[in-house]
Design a protein around this motif. Structure first.
Motif, PDB file in Angstrom:
ATOM      1  N   THR A   1      -5.375  31.768 -39.976  1.00  0.00           N
ATOM      2  CA  THR A   1      -6.110  32.770 -40.746  1.00  0.00           C
ATOM      3  C   THR A   1      -7.461  32.211 -41.176  1.00  0.00           C
ATOM      4  OG1 THR A   1      -5.218  32.063 -42.891  1.00  0.00           O
ATOM      5  CG2 THR A   1      -3.960  33.751 -41.663  1.00  0.00           C
TER       6      THR A   1
ATOM      7  N   TYR B   1     -15.014  30.169 -46.967  1.00  0.00           N
ATOM      8  CA  TYR B   1     -14.807  31.508 -46.402  1.00  0.00           C
ATOM      9  C   TYR B   1     -16.142  32.118 -45.984  1.00  0.00           C
ATOM     10  CZ  TYR B   1     -13.284  36.239 -45.614  1.00  0.00           C
ATOM     11  OH  TYR B   1     -13.043  37.456 -45.027  1.00  0.00           O
TER      12      TYR B   1
ATOM     13  N   GLU C   1     -18.252  42.683 -40.429  1.00  0.00           N
ATOM     14  CA  GLU C   1     -17.843  42.135 -41.725  1.00  0.00           C
ATOM     15  C   GLU C   1     -16.671  42.908 -42.317  1.00  0.00           C
ATOM     16  OE1 GLU C   1     -19.798  40.824 -46.015  1.00  0.00           O
ATOM     17  OE2 GLU C   1     -21.056  41.774 -44.494  1.00  0.00           O
ATOM     18  N   ALA C   2     -16.649  44.215 -42.115  1.00  0.00           N
ATOM     19  CA  ALA C   2     -15.583  45.059 -42.665  1.00  0.00           C
ATOM     20  C   ALA C   2     -14.220  44.730 -42.061  1.00  0.00           C
ATOM     21  CB  ALA C   2     -15.914  46.527 -42.438  1.00  0.00           C
ATOM     22  N   GLU C   3     -14.192  44.111 -40.874  1.00  0.00           N
ATOM     23  CA  GLU C   3     -12.933  43.755 -40.211  1.00  0.00           C
ATOM     24  C   GLU C   3     -12.351  42.446 -40.727  1.00  0.00           C
ATOM     25  OE1 GLU C   3     -13.831  43.411 -36.073  1.00  0.00           O
ATOM     26  OE2 GLU C   3     -14.048  45.565 -35.792  1.00  0.00           O
ATOM     27  N   LEU C   4     -13.132  41.672 -41.446  1.00  0.00           N
ATOM     28  CA  LEU C   4     -12.720  40.334 -41.850  1.00  0.00           C
ATOM     29  C   LEU C   4     -12.131  40.315 -43.253  1.00  0.00           C
ATOM     30  CD1 LEU C   4     -15.795  38.334 -40.534  1.00  0.00           C
ATOM     31  CD2 LEU C   4     -13.665  38.865 -39.341  1.00  0.00           C
ATOM     32  N   THR C   5     -10.962  39.702 -43.361  1.00  0.00           N
ATOM     33  CA  THR C   5     -10.323  39.451 -44.653  1.00  0.00           C
ATOM     34  C   THR C   5      -9.797  38.023 -44.611  1.00  0.00           C
ATOM     35  OG1 THR C   5      -8.066  40.071 -44.014  1.00  0.00           O
ATOM     36  CG2 THR C   5      -9.544  41.873 -44.734  1.00  0.00           C
ATOM     37  N   PRO C   6      -9.402  37.476 -45.733  1.00  0.00           N
ATOM     38  CA  PRO C   6      -8.835  36.127 -45.712  1.00  0.00           C
ATOM     39  C   PRO C   6      -7.601  36.003 -44.811  1.00  0.00           C
ATOM     40  CG  PRO C   6      -9.456  36.711 -47.929  1.00  0.00           C
ATOM     41  CD  PRO C   6      -9.616  37.953 -47.101  1.00  0.00           C
ATOM     42  N   GLU C   7      -6.847  37.079 -44.631  1.00  0.00           N
ATOM     43  CA  GLU C   7      -5.637  37.043 -43.804  1.00  0.00           C
ATOM     44  C   GLU C   7      -5.894  37.367 -42.340  1.00  0.00           C
ATOM     45  OE1 GLU C   7      -5.399  37.578 -47.140  1.00  0.00           O
ATOM     46  OE2 GLU C   7      -4.367  35.684 -47.066  1.00  0.00           O
ATOM     47  N   THR C   8      -7.123  37.665 -41.971  1.00  0.00           N
ATOM     48  CA  THR C   8      -7.475  37.921 -40.577  1.00  0.00           C
ATOM     49  C   THR C   8      -7.216  36.659 -39.768  1.00  0.00           C
ATOM     50  OG1 THR C   8      -9.177  39.525 -41.199  1.00  0.00           O
ATOM     51  CG2 THR C   8      -9.368  38.541 -39.011  1.00  0.00           C
TER      52      THR C   8
ATOM     53  N   SER D   1      -8.582  32.257 -44.119  1.00  0.00           N
ATOM     54  CA  SER D   1      -8.415  31.523 -45.367  1.00  0.00           C
ATOM     55  C   SER D   1      -7.929  30.096 -45.121  1.00  0.00           C
ATOM     56  CB  SER D   1      -7.466  32.258 -46.320  1.00  0.00           C
ATOM     57  OG  SER D   1      -6.171  32.346 -45.776  1.00  0.00           O
TER      58      SER D   1
ATOM     59  N   ALA E   1     -16.830  33.368 -42.220  1.00  0.00           N
ATOM     60  CA  ALA E   1     -17.196  34.765 -41.980  1.00  0.00           C
ATOM     61  C   ALA E   1     -18.576  34.868 -41.337  1.00  0.00           C
ATOM     62  CB  ALA E   1     -17.148  35.555 -43.289  1.00  0.00           C
TER      63      ALA E   1
END
Length: 85
Positions: free
Chosen positions: A64, A5, A20-27, A66, A9
């Motif tokens: 995604t 990850y 960075e704030a826009e990125l999550t594992p489900e992005t 992830s 990222a």
């Protein structure tokens, strides 16, 4: 999240200007507005970082972060064999 990850990222942040704030594992790739050409460039950037080959079906609009990270982490697991593309 694991090493995979972090790699995913960092490529998106450093090479594609994602926040960075826009990125999550489900992005998904669609969430970060990567068009088809950018998806290919992203896959190539990941290949350069990891030495792994990513096929077209591994980096799609619905993929995604992830899922991509899991591919990287699985290849780094002890005893893991990287499947040929």
């Amino acid at each position: 999240m694991g090493t995979g990850y972090s790699i995913v990222a960092n490529v998106l942040i450093d090479q594609f200007g994602c926040a960075e704030a826009e990125l999550t594992p489900e992005t998904t790739m669609e969430d970060v507005d990567l068009d088809s050409l950018a998806q290919v460039e992203f896959a190539v950037a990941l290949e350069m970082q990891t030495g792994l080959r990513f096929s077209d079906d591994q980096v799609t609009l619905d993929t995604t972060l992830s899922q991509i990270a899991a591919t990287i982490d699985a290849s780094c697991a002890p005893g893991a064999e990287v499947a040929a593309p």
